[in-house]
Design an enzyme around this catalytic site. Structure first.
Site, PDB file in Angstrom:
ATOM      1  N   ASP A 121       1.080  -0.901  -0.381  1.00  8.04           N
ATOM      2  CA  ASP A 121      -0.068  -0.069   0.004  1.00  8.04           C
ATOM      3  C   ASP A 121       1.054   1.376  -0.192  1.00  8.04           C
ATOM      4  O   ASP A 121       1.656   0.620   0.095  1.00  8.04           O
ATOM      5  CB  ASP A 121      -0.891   0.236   1.157  1.00  8.04           C
ATOM      6  CG  ASP A 121      -2.005   0.474   1.178  1.00  8.04           C
ATOM      7  OD1 ASP A 121      -1.936   1.989   1.031  1.00  8.04           O
ATOM      8  OD2 ASP A 121      -3.292   0.087   1.369  1.00  8.04           O
ATOM      9  N   GLY A 145       4.666   1.324  -1.870  1.00  5.60           N
ATOM     10  CA  GLY A 145       4.642   1.898  -3.060  1.00  5.60           C
ATOM     11  C   GLY A 145       3.704   2.051  -3.543  1.00  5.60           C
ATOM     12  O   GLY A 145       2.705   2.229  -3.145  1.00  5.60           O
ATOM     13  N   PHE A 189       0.562   1.339  -6.947  1.00  6.46           N
ATOM     14  CA  PHE A 189       0.615  -0.333  -7.709  1.00  6.46           C
ATOM     15  C   PHE A 189       0.445   1.199  -9.099  1.00  6.46           C
ATOM     16  O   PHE A 189      -0.587  -0.023  -9.987  1.00  6.46           O
ATOM     17  CB  PHE A 189      -1.180  -0.529  -7.257  1.00  6.46           C
ATOM     18  CG  PHE A 189      -2.472   0.240  -6.807  1.00  6.46           C
ATOM     19  CD1 PHE A 189      -2.834   1.531  -7.590  1.00  6.46           C
ATOM     20  CD2 PHE A 189      -2.954  -0.278  -6.072  1.00  6.46           C
ATOM     21  CE1 PHE A 189      -4.141   1.401  -6.988  1.00  6.46           C
ATOM     22  CE2 PHE A 189      -3.898   0.365  -5.057  1.00  6.46           C
ATOM     23  CZ  PHE A 189      -5.049   1.311  -5.603  1.00  6.46           C
ATOM     24  N   HIS A 208     -12.866  -0.713  -7.551  1.00 10.28           N
ATOM     25  CA  HIS A 208     -13.763   0.221  -7.027  1.00 10.28           C
ATOM     26  C   HIS A 208     -13.835   0.908  -7.024  1.00 10.28           C
ATOM     27  O   HIS A 208     -14.892   1.847  -7.737  1.00 10.28           O
ATOM     28  CB  HIS A 208     -15.132  -0.486  -6.277  1.00 10.28           C
ATOM     29  CG  HIS A 208     -15.401  -0.310  -5.052  1.00 10.28           C
ATOM     30  ND1 HIS A 208     -16.028   0.187  -4.128  1.00 10.28           N
ATOM     31  CD2 HIS A 208     -13.910   0.076  -3.810  1.00 10.28           C
ATOM     32  CE1 HIS A 208     -15.697   0.420  -3.412  1.00 10.28           C
ATOM     33  NE2 HIS A 208     -14.269   0.285  -2.984  1.00 10.28           N
TER      34      HIS A 208
HETATM   35  C1  SAM Z   1     -10.850   1.157   0.216  1.00 11.43           C
HETATM   36  S1  SAM Z   1      -9.134   1.095   0.736  1.00 11.43           S
HETATM   37  C2  SAM Z   1      -9.548  -0.744   0.619  1.00 11.43           C
HETATM   38  C3  SAM Z   1      -8.490  -0.903   1.930  1.00 11.43           C
HETATM   39  C4  SAM Z   1      -8.800  -2.887   1.911  1.00 11.43           C
HETATM   40  N1  SAM Z   1      -8.116  -3.286   0.822  1.00 11.43           N
HETATM   41  C5  SAM Z   1      -9.916  -3.052   2.544  1.00 11.43           C
HETATM   42  O1  SAM Z   1     -10.068  -4.189   1.638  1.00 11.43           O
HETATM   43  O2  SAM Z   1      -9.921  -2.757   3.542  1.00 11.43           O
HETATM   44  C6  SAM Z   1      -8.674   1.298  -0.524  1.00 11.43           C
HETATM   45  C7  SAM Z   1      -6.883   1.342  -0.410  1.00 11.43           C
HETATM   46  O3  SAM Z   1      -6.375   1.865  -1.850  1.00 11.43           O
HETATM   47  C8  SAM Z   1      -4.717   1.669  -0.979  1.00 11.43           C
HETATM   48  N2  SAM Z   1      -4.191   3.001  -2.159  1.00 11.43           N
HETATM   49  C9  SAM Z   1      -4.615   3.723  -2.919  1.00 11.43           C
HETATM   50  N3  SAM Z   1      -3.996   4.460  -4.262  1.00 11.43           N
HETATM   51  C10 SAM Z   1      -3.041   3.902  -3.869  1.00 11.43           C
HETATM   52  C11 SAM Z   1      -1.970   3.214  -4.446  1.00 11.43           C
HETATM   53  N4  SAM Z   1      -1.850   3.899  -5.943  1.00 11.43           N
HETATM   54  N5  SAM Z   1      -0.965   2.793  -4.203  1.00 11.43           N
HETATM   55  C12 SAM Z   1      -1.482   1.415  -3.641  1.00 11.43           C
HETATM   56  N6  SAM Z   1      -2.457   1.325  -2.384  1.00 11.43           N
HETATM   57  C13 SAM Z   1      -3.259   2.752  -2.420  1.00 11.43           C
HETATM   58  C14 SAM Z   1      -5.468   3.019   0.420  1.00 11.43           C
HETATM   59  O4  SAM Z   1      -4.231   3.647   0.855  1.00 11.43           O
HETATM   60  C15 SAM Z   1      -6.355   2.134   0.977  1.00 11.43           C
HETATM   61  O5  SAM Z   1      -5.489   1.252   1.197  1.00 11.43           O
END
Ligand code: SAM
Length: 331
Positions: free
Chosen positions: A201, A222, A224, A242
């Site tokens: 994350d 990092g 994604f 989503h």
């Molecule tokens: C809606 S949350 C979902 C968190 C977790 N997967 C869950 O099911 O509870 C979205 C996650 O995507 C991460 N995120 C957003 N942009 C990101 C990026 N560019 N690279 C890695 N993670 C990212 C956020 O920090 C957050 O933890």
């Protein structure tokens, strides 16, 4: 009389006054009223003293919440917990954290722009705060904490539902991409003790995944959109796709494809939009996506298109007992 049998005008009134319930719940959670009551402070005067509130006002709030089954009023303005009130307790994984997120002033200000979103197709959160939610969280660490705790609190309703159906018997190493504080991967490591787990994350988020109970958990920071570390034979993306428009979603999935070996598994956990008129929390969550992100909830066909556009073969859908399904792909 069941809710459906109530006169339409009453049903309508109940819907439009939802705020009269949820905002008192929010304040009750902020004041930790359930925790105080559980610890034995049950009378309004003592609760008011504990919480720095005016006893007559606090009584009206507790009386209102007791009228809808949250708290129970006994003799002498003493209150006890109901099962719903127990959901307000400040405990790890408590649904209280989701209540605090969706009613936070930062969240509310984004929702003030729903009409604007419909007129322009733009994101309400960006209109309210001048940045997308994930960039905003880098600068407002208090709200970031509220957000990450809310995601982790999905544990019982969502992550354990995923863990209960996901077949990872053939997986050696599983990375949770956008895994926040690693709640889901920790559930899965509990389920399959031989599984090697990793969580990836943003740097300021993944730092919160450190957990002495899971010394083997690999923690990777990092984006994604740039590079996802190699080393796993399966990726799970829970409530990630989503959050993003189709182009961004394909970019994330292509980066998963690059990082996985041939035969690697892709598991996407998201709500699936079903037929018109059918009840579905995903159709309401989709409005949250309109306001907060560039993303949307999708149909099975829309997921299939994204998966195939990223290079994966679509393998099918596994339903969960939660409000979401697992969409499976294979490299
Ligand atoms: C809606 S949350 C979902 C968190 C977790 N997967 C869950 O099911 O509870 C979205 C996650 O995507 C991460 N995120 C957003 N942009 C990101 C990026 N560019 N690279 C890695 N993670 C990212 C956020 O920090 C957050 O933890």
């Amino acid at each position: 009389m069941t809710p459906d049998e109530l006169p339409v005008s009453v049903q309508f009134l109940q819907l439009i006054t939802a705020k009269w319930v949820v905002k008192p719940m929010y304040v009750a959670a902020k004041l930790k009223l359930a925790d105080h009551i559980k610890s034995g402070v049950t009378d309004v005067a003592s609760l008011a003293e504990k919480t720095g509130t005016k006893a007559d006002m606090l009584y009206r709030l507790l009386r209102a919440l007791s009228s809808v089954g949250i708290f129970h009023e006994g003799e002498g303005q003493n209150f006890t917990l109901t099962p719903l009130a127990e959901c307000l307790l400040d405990e790890p994984g408590s649904p209280r954290d989701m209540l605090l997120f969706v009613n936070d002033p930062v969240h509310d200000r984004a929702w003030d722009h729903l009409h604007y979103c419909l007129e322009t197709g733009n994101v309400g959160f960006e209109k309210a705060h001048g940045a997308g939610i994930f960039d905003y969280c880098k600068t407002d660490l208090d709200f970031s904490e509220v957000f990450n705790r809310a995601m982790s609190s999905n544990g019982q309703a969502v992550h354990s539902a995923t863990a209960s159906v996901l077949d990872i018997s053939s997986v050696d190493t599983l990375y949770d991409i956008g895994g926040g504080h690693g709640h889901l991967i920790k559930f899965l490591m509990d389920k399959a003790p031989s599984l090697k787990g990793g969580v990836f994350d943003l740097p300021h988020v993944v730092a919160g995944a450190e957990d002495a109970k899971y010394p083997e958990l690999k923690i990777m920071a990092g984006s994604f959109f740039e590079d996802i570390p190699k080393g796993a034979d399966a990726h799970i993306l829970s409530f990630i796709i989503h959050d993003w428009d189709d182009e961004s979603a394909v970019k994330i999935l292509q980066n998963c494809y690059q990082a996985l070996p041939a035969g690697g598994h892709l598991f996407i956990c998201d709500a699936i939009i079903n037929e018109p008129n059918a009840p579905n929390l995903g159709k309401l969550l989709d409005i949250e996506m309109i306001v907060m992100t560039t993303g949307k909830e999708r149909t099975v066909d829309e997921f299939k298109t994204l998966i195939e556009a990223s290079g994966f073969a679509f393998e099918g859908i596994v339903d969960t007992p939660g409000p979401h399904s697992v969409i499976c792909g294979r490299k």
